[in-house]
Design an enzyme around this catalytic site. Structure first.
Site, mmCIF file in Angstrom:
data_model
loop_
_atom_site.group_PDB
_atom_site.id
_atom_site.type_symbol
_atom_site.label_atom_id
_atom_site.label_comp_id
_atom_site.label_asym_id
_atom_site.label_seq_id
_atom_site.Cartn_x
_atom_site.Cartn_y
_atom_site.Cartn_z
ATOM 1 N N GLY A 46 0.832 -1.210 0.000
ATOM 2 C CA GLY A 46 0.000 0.000 0.000
ATOM 3 C C GLY A 46 0.858 1.248 0.000
ATOM 4 O O GLY A 46 1.946 1.256 0.567
ATOM 5 N N ARG B 204 1.315 -5.798 -4.949
ATOM 6 C CA ARG B 204 1.451 -6.720 -3.816
ATOM 7 C C ARG B 204 1.889 -8.121 -4.235
ATOM 8 O O ARG B 204 1.682 -9.077 -3.477
ATOM 9 C CB ARG B 204 0.120 -6.828 -3.074
ATOM 10 C CG ARG B 204 -0.297 -5.587 -2.316
ATOM 11 C CD ARG B 204 -1.349 -5.902 -1.283
ATOM 12 N NE ARG B 204 -1.882 -4.708 -0.657
ATOM 13 C CZ ARG B 204 -1.309 -4.078 0.364
ATOM 14 N NH1 ARG B 204 -0.191 -4.541 0.876
ATOM 15 N NH2 ARG B 204 -1.863 -2.998 0.873
ATOM 16 N N ASP C 2 5.484 -7.692 4.583
ATOM 17 C CA ASP C 2 5.450 -8.708 3.531
ATOM 18 C C ASP C 2 6.443 -8.387 2.409
ATOM 19 O O ASP C 2 7.109 -9.275 1.872
ATOM 20 C CB ASP C 2 4.037 -8.823 2.955
ATOM 21 C CG ASP C 2 3.070 -9.465 3.948
ATOM 22 O OD1 ASP C 2 3.519 -10.335 4.731
ATOM 23 O OD2 ASP C 2 1.889 -9.100 3.964
ATOM 24 N N LYS D 22 8.561 0.815 5.078
ATOM 25 C CA LYS D 22 7.383 1.622 4.733
ATOM 26 C C LYS D 22 6.127 0.975 5.296
ATOM 27 O O LYS D 22 6.032 -0.253 5.284
ATOM 28 C CB LYS D 22 7.263 1.671 3.207
ATOM 29 C CG LYS D 22 5.976 2.225 2.705
ATOM 30 C CD LYS D 22 5.213 1.307 1.740
ATOM 31 C CE LYS D 22 4.616 0.091 2.360
ATOM 32 N NZ LYS D 22 3.606 -0.598 1.532
ATOM 33 N N THR D 23 5.212 1.671 5.787
ATOM 34 C CA THR D 23 3.821 1.291 5.985
ATOM 35 C C THR D 23 3.155 2.272 6.929
ATOM 36 O O THR D 23 3.709 2.604 7.982
ATOM 37 C CB THR D 23 3.590 -0.154 6.495
ATOM 38 O OG1 THR D 23 2.195 -0.327 6.695
ATOM 39 C CG2 THR D 23 4.314 -0.514 7.783
ATOM 40 N N ILE D 24 1.985 2.727 6.514
ATOM 41 C CA ILE D 24 1.251 3.633 7.402
ATOM 42 C C ILE D 24 0.860 2.905 8.678
ATOM 43 O O ILE D 24 0.596 3.520 9.701
ATOM 44 C CB ILE D 24 -0.021 4.198 6.719
ATOM 45 C CG1 ILE D 24 -0.987 3.068 6.334
ATOM 46 C CG2 ILE D 24 0.319 5.053 5.523
ATOM 47 C CD1 ILE D 24 -2.433 3.535 6.202
ATOM 48 N N ASP D 25 0.808 1.564 8.617
ATOM 49 C CA ASP D 25 0.323 0.779 9.764
ATOM 50 C C ASP D 25 1.228 0.914 10.997
ATOM 51 O O ASP D 25 0.798 0.635 12.110
ATOM 52 C CB ASP D 25 0.238 -0.706 9.394
ATOM 53 C CG ASP D 25 -0.723 -0.958 8.249
ATOM 54 O OD1 ASP D 25 -1.461 -0.031 7.882
ATOM 55 O OD2 ASP D 25 -0.732 -2.076 7.717
#
Ligand code: FBP
Length: 552
Positions: free
Chosen positions: A82, A146, A177, A203-206
């Site tokens: 994402g 993805r 992932d 990276k990841t907004i999560d």
């Protein structure tokens, strides 16, 4: 984009702040091994799978010397998973580092994520392209995807594409992932005697890609500030209109870092934290009871309004739902062909209901039809349930409504319950990066270049000390394998990067837990307002509350 907004144009001129050492001449930046970092779990299994990558030391870039600082290189880069604000600045940092070493170096962008590498879809990234994306959001410069690289053919194709371009290194910008992909590729290249380094970028907004060395994944800061602004606005609307309970589901996949940060930023009446729900084995009906109790208590004071934050992945942490989802996952992996051959989603839902064991079947059948269907939708290529598509906020509203009716009948609730549901996720993933993310991402890109320059394969770029001013940040790298464990995916045991969930013993959760009872009763909302890019640093450069608490 010819008619750009004034802010869009103004952001091009922003010069990211970076660690002092990264501003030095490349010849004086040395990659210093610090200490060997090993995975916390499944060491023996990982040692076997990653025979060439296991047991490497963490690296810190310090003042020293680098004899090969003016190497001409060809690097590949791909954006994976994402989008997260700041991805373009990672590419900018990488590009600027590369060109600083040698103007003849080249950067190849693989289009559409890992699939672009496998299929050799690429575009050369030049100065004009980089300049037209600096400090802006999105992943659209080269796109993302993805695709999970897992079949022998995909690995072989990745290697032959890397050879075709004579890559010195491949930089994978992604979450858990995607960096798992990076670790597997690094091992595969090494096992084929190739000196092509594979370097990851967190990276990841999560916010769930973090540990002692990776203090935050990029994009979290911007995304949570976007959501917090919107939640704050809703918190102001609620006592203004005085007629709605707002149920807001927030992205974040499994982890509740986004919900926790937004709760600390805005002080909602109820904020659920999935990790706590799992630890306390809280059932769905107990969660409903908590929300209904807050609604009833506020109604007793004449306040028939409020705000509830729900982490996107909640459903996977409620004990009985967790078992149900695991059963569905196993079933979908086992009977994939039969399931796919069914003519309609309705038939697929019926098939799942029939195959489920007793208690899970009863629970499944008790859920609203929409939620049943959403639980049966395709898993993503990494085997994850697509929690962004499960409308947990609507499930909770329906259950809370039912519970309040029962309470009203018993005389324990007198009030009016009306509601609005919201889902916030995509709105925050491509925002103009905050100054923090713009700075952090540029430094991450530059650091990834340094790892590549030093031939450090199987590493992820790390910048430490993020709560301090950027000039004091410490760049380095840690081996990807040290972040891995073995997990069940698509019905099989696989090596994956371990997600960092909210720690219930951590300072941030404790601060939240010590205040939430007060928030439940009061309407003392906090209003963060919109992201500011220009102005005093206390307004423009403040990192997330989680980083401020945990970084100290
Ligand atoms: P990454 O882990 O790839 O950064 O994805 C973050 C995320 O935004 C999750 O919060 C969300 O569950 C998921 O992506 C949604 O995925 P998609 O973009 O495929 O709908």
């Amino acid at each position: 984009m010819s008619d750009r907004s004034p802010l869009h144009n103004a952001r091009f001129a922003y010069i990211p702040k970076m660690p002092e050492i990264l501003g030095s001449s490349l010849a004086s930046i040395e990659a210093v091994p610090v200490s060997v970092v090993e995975p916390a779990h499944d060491k023996e299994a990982l040692k076997k799978i990653f025979a060439h990558s296991y047991g490497k030391p963490a690296i810190r870039f310090s003042a020293g010397s680098n004899p090969s600082s003016n190497k001409t290189m060809t690097l590949g880069v791909l954006l994976s998973g994402g989008p997260a604000p700041g991805g373009h600045n990672v590419i900018a940092g990488l590009f600027d580092g590369l060109k600083k070493a040698s103007p003849n170096s080249r950067l190849i962008g693989f289009k559409g994520g890992p699939g672009g590498l496998v299929d050799n879809k690429y575009q050369e990234i030049d100065a004009a392209l980089v300049d037209s994306y600096r400090n802006t959001g999105g992943f659209d410069m080269i796109g993302s995807g993805r695709t999970k690289i897992e079949s022998p053919e995909q690995f072989a194709k990745s290697l032959s594409v890397a050879r075709e371009h004579s890559l010195d290194a491949l930089v994978v910008v992604g979450g858990d992932d995607s960096n798992t992909n990076a670790a597997l590729l690094a091992e595969y290249f090494a096992s084929h005697g190739e000196a092509i380094a594979v370097v990851g970028v967190p990276k990841t907004i999560d916010g769930d890609l973090k540990n002692e060395w990776i203090e935050a994944s990029f994009g979290f800061d911007t995304a949570t500030k976007v959501y917090s602004e919107l939640i704050g606005n809703i918190c102001r609307d609620a006592p203004s209109g005085r007629k709605y309970w707002h149920f807001i589901r927030l992205m974040g996949r499994s982890a509740s870092h986004i919900a926790l940060e937004c709760a600390l930023q805005t002080r909602p009446n109820v904020a659920l934290i999935s990790e706590e729900i799992e630890a306390r084995k809280t059932s769905l009906s107990a969660i409903v009871e908590t929300i209904a109790a807050s609604v009833a208590a506020r109604a007793a004071g004449g306040e028939n309004f409020g705000v509830v934050l729900i982490p996107e992945g909640l459903i996977e942490f409620v004990p009985e739902m967790k078992v149900l989802i695991a059963n569905i996952n196993e079933l979908l992996a086992r009977d994939a062909e039969a399931f796919k051959a069914l003519p309609s989603l309705e038939a697929q839902v019926g098939f799942v209901a029939e195959q489920l064991p007793g208690e899970s079947r009863a629970l499944f059948l008790s859920l609203p039809a929409d939620i049943r269907a959403q639980l049966c939708w395709d898993r993503d290529p990494h085997g994850n349930v697509q929690v962004s598509r499960i409308e947990t906020e609507k499930l909770l509203v329906a259950m809370v409504k039912e519970r309040l009716s029962a309470m009203a009948a018993q005389g324990t609730y007198k009030g009016k319950f009306d509601y609005q549901t919201h889902f916030m996720g995509y709105e925050g993933r491509c925002a103009f990066p905050t100054n923090f993310d713009a700075d952090y991402c540029y430094s991450l890109g530059f650091t990834a270049f340094l790892l590549a320059l030093n031939g450090l394969s199987g590493y992820i770029a790390s910048i430490r000390g993020l709560a301090a001013p950027a000039s004091e940040w410490v760049p380095g790298g840690i081996p990807l394998v040290s972040m891995m464990n073995i997990e069940r995916r698509h019905g099989a045991d696989k090596p994956v990067i371990r997600k960092a969930l909210v720690e219930l013993e951590g300072k941030a959760f404790k601060r939240f837990a010590s205040q939430r009872d007060r928030w439940s009763k009061s309407s003392d909302y906090r209003l963060p307002g919109s992201i500011q890019y220009f102005g005093p640093p206390a307004v423009t450069d403040m990192p997330s509350i989680l980083l401020q608490i945990e970084g100290k």
